[in-house]
Design a protein around this motif. Sequence first.
Motif, PDB file in Angstrom:
ATOM      1  N   ASN A 420      -6.160  -9.885  -3.556  1.00  0.00           N
ATOM      2  CA  ASN A 420      -6.117 -10.499  -2.236  1.00  0.00           C
ATOM      3  C   ASN A 420      -5.897 -11.992  -2.389  1.00  0.00           C
ATOM      4  O   ASN A 420      -6.750 -12.717  -2.905  1.00  0.00           O
ATOM      5  CB  ASN A 420      -7.436 -10.228  -1.498  1.00  0.00           C
ATOM      6  N   GLU A 423      -8.538 -14.194  -0.268  1.00  0.00           N
ATOM      7  CA  GLU A 423      -9.888 -14.269  -0.817  1.00  0.00           C
ATOM      8  C   GLU A 423      -9.887 -14.630  -2.295  1.00  0.00           C
ATOM      9  O   GLU A 423     -10.916 -14.986  -2.858  1.00  0.00           O
ATOM     10  CB  GLU A 423     -10.599 -12.926  -0.623  1.00  0.00           C
ATOM     11  N   SER A 425      -9.521 -12.625  -4.854  1.00  0.00           N
ATOM     12  CA  SER A 425     -10.251 -11.691  -5.724  1.00  0.00           C
ATOM     13  C   SER A 425      -9.511 -10.367  -5.797  1.00  0.00           C
ATOM     14  O   SER A 425      -8.730 -10.018  -4.925  1.00  0.00           O
ATOM     15  CB  SER A 425     -11.654 -11.467  -5.153  1.00  0.00           C
ATOM     16  N   GLY A 428     -10.774  -7.148  -3.501  1.00  0.00           N
ATOM     17  CA  GLY A 428     -11.696  -7.665  -2.503  1.00  0.00           C
ATOM     18  C   GLY A 428     -11.248  -7.419  -1.072  1.00  0.00           C
ATOM     19  O   GLY A 428     -12.031  -7.471  -0.156  1.00  0.00           O
TER      20      GLY A 428
END
Lengths: 433, 530
Positions: A420, A423, A425, A428
Amino acid sequence: MNTSTPSARWLVAALLSLGVAVPAQAQENDPIKVGILHSLTGTMAISESTLKDTMLMLIEQQNAEGGLLGRQLEPVVVDPASNWPLFAEKARELLAQDKVDVIFGNWTSVSRKSVLPVVEELNGLLFYPVQYEGEESSENVFYTGAAPNQQAIPAVNYLKDNVGVERWVLAGTDYVYPRTTNKILEAYLKGHGVADEDIMINYTPFGHSDWQNIVSEIKRFGSEGKKTAVVSTINGDANVPFYRELGNQGIDAADIPVVAFSVGEQELSGIDTGPLVGHLAAWNYFMSVDNDANYDFIDAWIDYTGDEMSVTNDPMEAHYIGFNMWLEAVRKAGTADVDAVKDAIIGVTVPNLTGGYAAMMPNHHITKPVLIGEIQDNGQFSVVWETPSTVAGDAWSDYLDGSRDLISDWRKPMECGNYNVVEGSCGGGVEAE
Amino acid sequence: MRITRYLTLWLLLVALVGTAQAQQDDPARSLLEALASASYAAKGEAIDAIVESGDARSRAWLEALNDGKLQKNKKTGQFVVVLANRGRNWPVEDALSGEPLGEMSRRELDRIGINNALRGQLRSTLAVLDLYVDNPDARLQAANDLLGQVDEAMMAPLNAVRDQESNEAVRDRLTEALAIYRLEQGDPQAIETLRGSLHPEARAALNGVVAGADAKLAAEAKAALSGIEQTLKINRGVETLYFGLSLGSVLVLAAIGLAITFGVMGVINMAHGELIMLGAYTSWGMQQLLPGQPGLAVILSIPAGFLVAGLAGVAIERCVIQFLKGRPLETLLATFGVSLILQQLVRTLISPLNRTVVTPEWMSGSLVINDALSLTLNRLYVLGFALLVFAALMLVMRRTRLGLEVRAVTQNRAMARSMGIRATRVDMLTFGLGAGVAGLAGVALAQLTNVGPNLGQSYIIDSFMVVVFGGVGNLWGTLVAGMSLGVINQVLEPWAGAVLAKIIVLVFIILFIQKRPRGLFPQKGRAAEG
């Protein structure tokens, strides 16, 4: 046989240990095993059995040229019989028992979803040759068919910009591929200013054969003053009665063109295409593509099948590309070991059959040209438009919430299928459908 | 100017019939050369240039271009017309001289491609030419093709043609075609002409005006449209009824064989669908035996399909079912096994791929009632065929010795046997009859749907549904049930969608069977107990 005498048990144990020892020893000269996981019986045999033959032909050709790394290739064919759970079992059998080095297989998305956990658990390699809905990325799967941005979106763009279509019928069979594709298309069209009442969505069950009502509804929808087109994700068998009904009710391609994503040369070989001339299909390959590599492939295929009338189609080309990519990657890695091949294959470029090159991207999708073809009276397509260059497959659609921010990159150090970017991560993000 | 262009072309067409070929072909060659351009816009201009040239061969060229059969030899640059384009090698003739050139491979030729826009242009060009032919049907077709295709250049010649036209239908069509163009140009009088027209192009034009800027014109168009909508509603009702009856006839055909084997004999035959499939494959096989005569093949495959499926039915009865008398569960499983065997047999022996069954000329297209209502011919034939099969079957059951014996055996087996009826023989023949009728259904379905190994599967559930709904053991029940399920399904479909309509019908049947377990027409009297 259920022996329980100690001596028999020892014998079995001895045999087993031998069995384990032998492959390890003889690996240098043993053939490299290629698993073929296509239904040869049941409903999907109609589409999948040709892919099995394609693979056998490609392997035969490669062996005639001396095999791979000095070893012969050995096809291992299993029949998952169009039964989705059986696909998982057969994949397990191929990986755990037959110890194949690579699998070429699957057609429907649901069968791929069923095989996915097995291939990931046993760390296998799967080449999947059919156009699909995207929204998936696996470390162990290579998608050589088209993602939506390599088929659906360019086709809609062609209709919108070149044909001037303003009203859209999205007709599909009721399962995951059409539903996801239509969701993407709907979002895309609305994003381009198409009003709600100018989009009609229709789903039909598998193998639907009575199209009278739907076709007459399409006719009505198309006679309201705006140029209308049908975007069809109708699956395999239901197409014959659909196109027959179109022909009989006199829906002409010049008035309401139908662009199909699941109708290729093979599906048309079951229909009299006279009344369908001019209806469209979007693929990354057509048998009619004017190219020497393609003609050679067709000649080899006709010789292999012994049937002068046999046709080639897009998923066959995907297997051709996938197989050659795998060969190239094995040569590059110097071994057929799964982890080595997985790393080596990213960036591998091989010729496709349309006169260009296909490259394996870090997201395990490949680059493809997008072709729009019009149906001819001999069951072939003639290309009327193509993208100026190849398009890289996008695993996560840019037009759906939840998948817009995801990217997939299996290179080190990221090694993530759903990173992602917002984000920052891996995994995530919201799990898109 | 295009007006003169069409006229000169027509004059030349007439004048040049039979005259010697022009010696000098260089201009003709360059005309075709222009077609081979890569851009579609340039090709469109090249088509106009061909029409303007007035060359006697231009019609043949344009038709070949329209069919994708005008091609260019990659090496020699020669233009050829492909005569047949299946397989890898095609017979060709020279496009300029018309002399046959033998076969050329696909590799050597470069097709002059067209797209839908050019196809539209070609069609209206050819249609204008067709307006001058003698056959009124061809003229009507041409006038139909011109609806919505008229442009400024065509106005004058079309007006002239219309004034000379003797056939009223053709004249009306041309008037309509011209009115659509005039309406698009904002002519209020055109609305008067189009009032009551049901053609989609006319409605499209009116809709276009309604959405347009001219408020007064829009109001008038709206009024005209609402009148049209009224008529359309009635047409739509008739259409839905026809769709329903047509679907119903398919259901009846598929189920009627089962009504005999399951309904009359009480055998749960899961291989019924595969018997239908055998009939469909017979239809295909017959077309392979009689290439080029699809009409004859369809007619011959009616008795052939009956025989093939009937014999297969007799074989199934002799080999499997007779040993499982009175054990419905085992019969169900055994016949299910038979169905799988038959499917795989077809896959292995013939092909897992669908086979093409060609629809004969007289069965394709539709019967045009008016512009908004046309009945598709293949379905009309199937509807008639279903009723015919039903009548024949009723006759066999009511009027023949076999029918009498069948009724006797099913009503009271022991009594019938003691009267000297050979019950096992009757069983065999009844099953054969039911299977043969399934074969007939297959022949009909081959005209509507896929001929493939999975054909039978898609009809087995519907067949049982119809028989149970109609009342087991009653042929009339099957007819009424099939037709009403068909109509219900088609009435529901437009607002519920195909998937939901199917579910609603199933739910309805479940509730109905709860209320009346013996179906629409329950058997009465002692037969019902057996």
